[in-house]
Write a protein that holds these residues in place. Structure first.
Motif, mmCIF file in Angstrom:
data_model
loop_
_atom_site.group_PDB
_atom_site.id
_atom_site.type_symbol
_atom_site.label_atom_id
_atom_site.label_comp_id
_atom_site.label_asym_id
_atom_site.label_seq_id
_atom_site.Cartn_x
_atom_site.Cartn_y
_atom_site.Cartn_z
ATOM 1 N N MET A 237 0.850 -1.192 0.000
ATOM 2 C CA MET A 237 0.000 0.000 0.000
ATOM 3 C C MET A 237 0.885 1.240 0.000
ATOM 4 N N CYS B 114 -3.495 11.642 4.245
ATOM 5 C CA CYS B 114 -3.032 10.974 3.022
ATOM 6 C C CYS B 114 -4.100 10.032 2.488
ATOM 7 N N VAL B 115 -4.060 9.845 1.160
ATOM 8 C CA VAL B 115 -4.903 8.829 0.537
ATOM 9 C C VAL B 115 -4.129 7.515 0.590
ATOM 10 N N LEU B 116 -4.831 6.464 1.030
ATOM 11 C CA LEU B 116 -4.216 5.141 1.090
ATOM 12 C C LEU B 116 -4.539 4.417 -0.216
ATOM 13 N N GLU B 117 -3.502 4.109 -0.975
ATOM 14 C CA GLU B 117 -3.712 3.504 -2.289
ATOM 15 C C GLU B 117 -3.195 2.075 -2.319
ATOM 16 N N GLY B 118 -3.829 1.260 -3.127
ATOM 17 C CA GLY B 118 -3.349 -0.109 -3.298
ATOM 18 C C GLY B 118 -4.083 -1.093 -2.413
ATOM 19 N N GLU B 119 -3.648 -2.355 -2.496
ATOM 20 C CA GLU B 119 -4.301 -3.439 -1.764
ATOM 21 C C GLU B 119 -3.813 -3.495 -0.320
ATOM 22 N N ARG C 132 -0.399 8.818 -0.410
ATOM 23 C CA ARG C 132 -0.277 10.040 -1.216
ATOM 24 C C ARG C 132 -0.838 11.198 -0.397
ATOM 25 N N LYS D 276 -12.745 -1.011 5.506
ATOM 26 C CA LYS D 276 -12.655 0.336 4.944
ATOM 27 C C LYS D 276 -14.017 1.023 4.842
ATOM 28 N N GLU E 256 -12.232 9.115 -1.447
ATOM 29 C CA GLU E 256 -11.035 8.280 -1.437
ATOM 30 C C GLU E 256 -10.774 7.905 0.016
#
Ligand code: PRP
Length: 176
Positions: A1, A167-172, A4, A70, A147
């Motif tokens: 993860m 921050c935006v948490l991106e990914g699996e 951003r 989430k 997001e």
């Protein structure tokens, strides 16, 4: 993860100072109770309290609706009640984020039953497009897109709360 940055520390602190000044103007007299919703609002509550220059009382209430995932489960649980009576007081609920609105809808109804003088909400973040229940938020820090965000009190599975920025948490997910 990956993380951003969505809101820098500087932007957050400037906005918190503005909201504090507004609150000072809006509440010239009467007892003001700043109610922190645990756990996500703890850093916003601490910073907002210091941006307010009138006297204010603190209390903490525990509400949980997310668990480890989430998205909201829709089930709200009171995990810790207030320690003090709010009768006749100005109550300002301090929240980190309004998403579906389920938490604040439940909490404002609960607190209004206790005969406060007024009940208002200050939320650092607002995701209006996610709303399932209407909630009147008097002080909003930032409207943000849909997001998943962490930091400045907000978590994913209890992680990332101590980041100074949002921050935006991106990914699996990765649970390591
Ligand atoms: C999060 C957040 C808000 C609520 C917002 O709390 O801190 O209280 O969800 O979502 P809603 O508008 O859809 O109800 P969470 O249950 O994750 O607990 P926490 O604050 O301890 O992280």
């Amino acid at each position: 993860m990956a993380l951003r940055t969505l809101l820098t520390e500087d932007r957050i602190q400037k906005r918190v100072a503005e909201i504090g000044a507004e609150i000072d103007r809006d509440y010239p007299d009467g007892n003001l109770y700043l109610i922190c919703i645990l756990k996500g609002a703890c850093l916003f509550h601490a910073d907002l309290a210091r941006a307010i220059h009138r006297d204010a009382f603190f209390d903490f209430i525990g509400i949980s609706s997310y668990g480890r995932g989430k998205t909201t489960s829709g089930q709200v649980q009171l995990t810790k009640d207030l320690d003090i009576s709010i009768e006749d007081a100005h109550v300002l609920i301090v929240e980190d984020i309004v998403d579906s609105g389920v938490t604040l809808d439940y909490l404002t109804r609960l607190l209004k039953q206790r005969h406060p003088r007024s009940v208002e909400i200050a939320a650092l973040l607002d995701k209006p497009e996610r709303r399932l229940r209407p909630v009147a938020v008097r002080y909003v820090g930032f409207e943000i897109p849909d997001e998943f965000v962490v930091g400045y009190g907000l978590d994913y599975a209890e992680r990332y709360r101590n980041l100074r920025e949002v921050c935006v948490l991106e990914g699996e997910p990765d649970y390591n």
